[in-house]
Design an enzyme around this catalytic site. Sequence first.
Site, short mmCIF file in Angstrom:
data_model
loop_
_atom_site.label_atom_id
_atom_site.label_comp_id
_atom_site.label_asym_id
_atom_site.label_seq_id
_atom_site.Cartn_x
_atom_site.Cartn_y
_atom_site.Cartn_z
CB VAL A 23 -0.72 5.17 8.51
CG1 VAL A 23 -1.29 5.76 7.49
CG2 VAL A 23 -0.73 5.48 9.59
CD GLN A 204 -8.56 5.21 -1.00
OE1 GLN A 204 -8.92 4.35 -1.60
NE2 GLN A 204 -8.07 6.33 -0.81
CG ASP A 205 -8.76 -1.04 0.61
OD1 ASP A 205 -9.14 -0.55 1.65
OD2 ASP A 205 -9.40 -0.45 -1.15
NE ARG A 206 -1.48 -1.46 5.14
CZ ARG A 206 -2.40 -0.54 5.73
NH1 ARG A 206 -2.54 0.72 4.59
NH2 ARG A 206 -1.99 -0.36 7.25
CG MET A 207 -4.67 -3.49 -3.09
SD MET A 207 -4.36 -5.54 -3.27
CE MET A 207 -4.15 -6.02 -4.94
#
Length: 227
Positions: A23, A204-207
Amino acid sequence: MTEIVNGADGSADVAVRLPAMRVAYDGGSLNESDLAPTWTEQLRKWLDEALAHGVAEPNAMVLATADADGLPSSRTVLCKGLDERGVVFYTNYTSAKSHDLTVTRYASATFPWYPLQRQVHVRGAVEKVDPAETAEYWASRPRGSQLGAWASPQSQFVDGRRDLDTALKAIERRFRDVEQIPVPPHWGGWRIRPDVVEFWQGRQDRMHDRLRFIRTEDGWQVRRVAP
């Protein structure tokens, strides 16, 4: 992502392709300036927002404990108290979780609010809730929940569903003419007195944003943790 796979008998099975499941977290951000002055105020704020968003049982939290050998267990409980002392849940004192807490005196709990792409993690020492506080909460419970607390030998093996139904019927007969059912001697609350409370917001971007309230000798400090 899923794909339809036809079985040998012609039936259609749905095979979940786990590596491809993901997701995109784009629901918001969490900066130091966004935080309330205390972890309790911030937790109440996010609880209110989860409730307003229609999250099912926003006070549900995944409780993790460990036994005397260090073997972990987790299960979902409901937070029924929140103040500067900590978060409270109620259970059977003879249950597996209570046995763990009696031995280790430490626990962690996570509020998972998936629709909001948020979670809150609490961990710290535990203590039993004062009997008067337990009695006040007990009085607010539905009668059926009170009867169930008396009837269920929580975490113990039973031979079948019939045993549970029979036990409940026996308790119903026992308290048939009792207007106010008393608190069972084996039932009450646990309070997690947190040393750490972490607020997690998906990005976003797992940050992801992770802001952590940490108890110190000089009071609470807020530190950012890398995702």
